[in-house]
Design a protein around this motif. Sequence first.
Motif, PDB file in Angstrom:
ATOM      1  N   GLN A  19       8.158  -1.636  -0.336  1.00 34.91           N
ATOM      2  CA  GLN A  19       7.721  -0.298   0.439  1.00 34.91           C
ATOM      3  C   GLN A  19       6.681   0.521  -0.095  1.00 34.91           C
ATOM      4  OE1 GLN A  19      11.511   1.539   1.159  1.00 34.91           O
ATOM      5  NE2 GLN A  19      11.419   1.047   3.368  1.00 34.91           N
ATOM      6  N   LEU A  20       6.772   0.540  -1.198  1.00 34.38           N
ATOM      7  CA  LEU A  20       5.833   1.719  -2.043  1.00 34.38           C
ATOM      8  C   LEU A  20       4.187   0.975  -2.081  1.00 34.38           C
ATOM      9  CD1 LEU A  20       5.002   4.115  -3.702  1.00 34.38           C
ATOM     10  CD2 LEU A  20       5.767   2.860  -5.732  1.00 34.38           C
ATOM     11  N   LYS A  21       4.326  -0.313  -2.238  1.00 34.81           N
ATOM     12  CA  LYS A  21       3.144  -1.034  -2.413  1.00 34.81           C
ATOM     13  C   LYS A  21       2.376  -1.083  -0.793  1.00 34.81           C
ATOM     14  CE  LYS A  21       1.819  -5.680  -2.703  1.00 34.81           C
ATOM     15  NZ  LYS A  21       2.588  -6.836  -2.491  1.00 34.81           N
ATOM     16  N   ARG A  22       2.996  -1.250   0.024  1.00 35.74           N
ATOM     17  CA  ARG A  22       2.599  -1.181   1.450  1.00 35.74           C
ATOM     18  C   ARG A  22       2.615   0.070   1.856  1.00 35.74           C
ATOM     19  NH1 ARG A  22       6.753  -5.806   4.371  1.00 35.74           N
ATOM     20  NH2 ARG A  22       5.543  -7.608   3.716  1.00 35.74           N
ATOM     21  N   LEU A  23       3.067   1.108   1.300  1.00 38.44           N
ATOM     22  CA  LEU A  23       2.809   2.650   1.891  1.00 38.44           C
ATOM     23  C   LEU A  23       1.476   2.967   1.277  1.00 38.44           C
ATOM     24  CD1 LEU A  23       3.913   5.080   3.262  1.00 38.44           C
ATOM     25  CD2 LEU A  23       4.889   5.808   0.816  1.00 38.44           C
ATOM     26  N   GLN A  24       1.366   2.575  -0.090  1.00 31.80           N
ATOM     27  CA  GLN A  24       0.108   2.833  -0.478  1.00 31.80           C
ATOM     28  C   GLN A  24      -1.150   2.417   0.193  1.00 31.80           C
ATOM     29  OE1 GLN A  24       1.311   1.714  -4.424  1.00 31.80           O
ATOM     30  NE2 GLN A  24       1.638   3.870  -5.159  1.00 31.80           N
ATOM     31  N   GLN A  25      -1.000   1.015   0.419  1.00 21.24           N
ATOM     32  CA  GLN A  25      -1.839   0.533   1.480  1.00 21.24           C
ATOM     33  C   GLN A  25      -2.224   1.024   2.677  1.00 21.24           C
ATOM     34  OE1 GLN A  25      -0.441  -3.551   1.300  1.00 21.24           O
ATOM     35  NE2 GLN A  25      -1.585  -4.147  -0.429  1.00 21.24           N
ATOM     36  N   VAL A  26      -1.254   1.397   3.209  1.00 21.27           N
ATOM     37  CA  VAL A  26      -1.433   1.793   4.831  1.00 21.27           C
ATOM     38  C   VAL A  26      -2.023   3.279   4.622  1.00 21.27           C
ATOM     39  CG1 VAL A  26       0.871   2.726   5.081  1.00 21.27           C
ATOM     40  CG2 VAL A  26      -0.652   1.948   7.113  1.00 21.27           C
ATOM     41  N   VAL A  27      -1.658   3.891   3.716  1.00 17.74           N
ATOM     42  CA  VAL A  27      -2.065   5.468   3.626  1.00 17.74           C
ATOM     43  C   VAL A  27      -3.613   5.370   3.240  1.00 17.74           C
ATOM     44  CG1 VAL A  27      -1.847   7.635   2.034  1.00 17.74           C
ATOM     45  CG2 VAL A  27       0.455   6.555   3.072  1.00 17.74           C
ATOM     46  N   ASN A  28      -3.874   4.472   2.308  1.00 22.27           N
ATOM     47  CA  ASN A  28      -5.211   4.266   2.050  1.00 22.27           C
ATOM     48  C   ASN A  28      -6.249   4.049   3.031  1.00 22.27           C
ATOM     49  OD1 ASN A  28      -6.849   4.474  -0.701  1.00 22.27           O
ATOM     50  ND2 ASN A  28      -5.039   3.758  -1.463  1.00 22.27           N
ATOM     51  N   ARG A  29      -5.693   3.087   3.809  1.00 19.35           N
ATOM     52  CA  ARG A  29      -6.544   2.568   4.919  1.00 19.35           C
ATOM     53  C   ARG A  29      -6.490   3.706   5.886  1.00 19.35           C
ATOM     54  NH1 ARG A  29      -6.219  -1.204   9.321  1.00 19.35           N
ATOM     55  NH2 ARG A  29      -3.792  -1.131   9.386  1.00 19.35           N
ATOM     56  N   VAL A  30      -5.615   4.421   6.386  1.00 14.99           N
ATOM     57  CA  VAL A  30      -5.874   5.342   7.515  1.00 14.99           C
ATOM     58  C   VAL A  30      -6.678   6.431   7.015  1.00 14.99           C
ATOM     59  CG1 VAL A  30      -3.607   4.916   8.558  1.00 14.99           C
ATOM     60  CG2 VAL A  30      -3.772   6.703   6.877  1.00 14.99           C
ATOM     61  N   TYR A  31      -6.491   6.708   5.657  1.00 11.57           N
ATOM     62  CA  TYR A  31      -7.465   7.855   5.169  1.00 11.57           C
ATOM     63  C   TYR A  31      -8.736   7.450   5.314  1.00 11.57           C
ATOM     64  CZ  TYR A  31      -8.963  11.554   2.050  1.00 11.57           C
ATOM     65  OH  TYR A  31      -9.590  12.523   1.650  1.00 11.57           O
ATOM     66  N   HIS A  32      -9.033   6.320   4.945  1.00 10.44           N
ATOM     67  CA  HIS A  32     -10.595   5.995   5.200  1.00 10.44           C
ATOM     68  C   HIS A  32     -11.049   5.339   6.545  1.00 10.44           C
ATOM     69  CE1 HIS A  32      -9.888   5.672   0.927  1.00 10.44           C
ATOM     70  NE2 HIS A  32     -10.835   6.675   0.912  1.00 10.44           N
ATOM     71  N   CYS A  33     -10.156   4.999   7.381  1.00  9.03           N
ATOM     72  CA  CYS A  33     -10.444   4.536   8.741  1.00  9.03           C
ATOM     73  C   CYS A  33     -10.370   5.263  10.046  1.00  9.03           C
ATOM     74  CB  CYS A  33      -9.858   2.928   8.995  1.00  9.03           C
ATOM     75  SG  CYS A  33      -9.983   1.881   7.944  1.00  9.03           S
ATOM     76  N   VAL A  34      -9.401   6.069   9.831  1.00  5.90           N
ATOM     77  CA  VAL A  34      -9.105   7.033  10.980  1.00  5.90           C
ATOM     78  C   VAL A  34      -9.328   8.548  10.672  1.00  5.90           C
ATOM     79  CG1 VAL A  34      -7.343   7.552  12.675  1.00  5.90           C
ATOM     80  CG2 VAL A  34      -7.165   5.349  11.289  1.00  5.90           C
ATOM     81  N   GLY A  35     -10.511   8.933  11.476  1.00  7.86           N
ATOM     82  CA  GLY A  35     -10.725  10.360  11.216  1.00  7.86           C
ATOM     83  C   GLY A  35      -9.779  11.357  11.404  1.00  7.86           C
TER      84      GLY A  35
END
Length: 435
Positions: A19-35
């Motif tokens: 969960q932690l690994k996936r959470l870090q990935q998704v949080v990173n992704r939305v921070y950079h892709c979704v205004g």
Amino acid sequence: MIYNEEYETLPREALEALQLKRLQQVVNRVYHCVGFYKKSFDKAGVVPDNLKTLDDLKRFPFTTKQDLRDNYPFGLFAAPMSSVVRLHASSGTTGRSTVVGYTKRDIDTWAELVARCLVAANLTKNDVIHNAYGYGLFTGGLGLHYGAEKLGASVIPMSGGNTKRQLMILQDFGPTAICATPSYALNLAEQGQMLGIDMRSLNLRVGIFGAEPWSEQMREEIERAFDIKAMNIYGLSEIMGPGVAMECSDAREGMHIFEDHFLVETINPETGEVLPPGEQGELVFTTLTKEAFPLIRYRTRDISRLYRVPCRCGRTSYRMDRVMGRSDDMLIIRGVNVFPSQIEAVLVAIEGLQPHYQLIVDREGTLDTLEVQVEVTESQFVNADEVKVLQKLEKMILKDMKDYLGITAKIKLVEPKSLQRSEGKASRVIDKRKI
Ligand code: DLL
């Protein structure tokens, strides 16, 4: 039986690491892709790197239905439209509907999670599944459909409505399982009985019911009407659709949340404070693997409770209690908080009443008033010449509502089959205060 033995029974430690690994990935992704997320994280003073443990998630801001509306229709998508292969939308009784998108991989994940649900309900590829959830923008129909196909079962894509035809198919095709909203299942049973069909002798053995709150008493009613085992399935379009959580037929004590894909928290809906498992509060979900429409700390407004104790079925995930209702459906009757499903539980337990009811909320001066309209059974109604019979019923309802819920309501007993029947989600409350 377990569909994905490896993931559904992961030891907690391994599950939480995943969960932690996936959470870090998704949080990173939305921070950079979704205004929207960049802005909302900046405002809260957090960056993806602050997420070192699962517990750090509570520093991150919530996402609400209003945020979805403000970004209507596609503003929160994290993938380009060229990789989105499906759109759904929730009907939303007020305001704009919310639109959700799926990539090919999201659809595959969804199908797998629904297949997990079906297997948890003891279905196999040998089952024939009558799917009476609406097909279309609603996620129920296609969600169950793809899951049933993934399992290899035979699916009858009935959709909602057209009740006579449904009854014919139920008799002629002999499905072994039915998927529907609980209120529509009761409608089907009732209409079947009216047409002289013995609903208990159909080939059905399992029902997969969800998409609206229902009580344990309603479950018994449905099980009696069809002679089936009725299982509870939970989900919401924003997070995926049906298949976020499901009861297992081994224990049938709470719904297993597919935590390898969704991280769940409960919060105090007033303060936003995270509650320890076991305490009742609002469910908040973070999607861990969704590509097109990831959501971080989405406030569902659904009131439930999480259990941490391991289940005898072998699944290691947290379970959630049946949803009592939505925080926005909660009625406050002279200061007492009550959910329609609690009133349902009281009504359905009284002999002589039907599980068909409507709640009318109004306001006199500064006080909220509640009228409960409920159908009496045919036999009580025939007896109704004896006004005493009805008066006795009315008294009993009043007493039980007072004893169990602490509220006083005006009771109106109505003729059998006089209240509107549901073909999808039932609307139980008419709120005249807003008019
Ligand atoms: O109702 C998805 C679904 C379809 C679930 C078919 C289960 C079966 P929405 O239309 O977005 O999605 O509505 C989601 O319905 O937030 C809850 O308030 C309610 N809900 C869903 N399942 C249950 C359940 C679908 N088992 C909203 N018990 C959610 C109580 C439920 N409420």
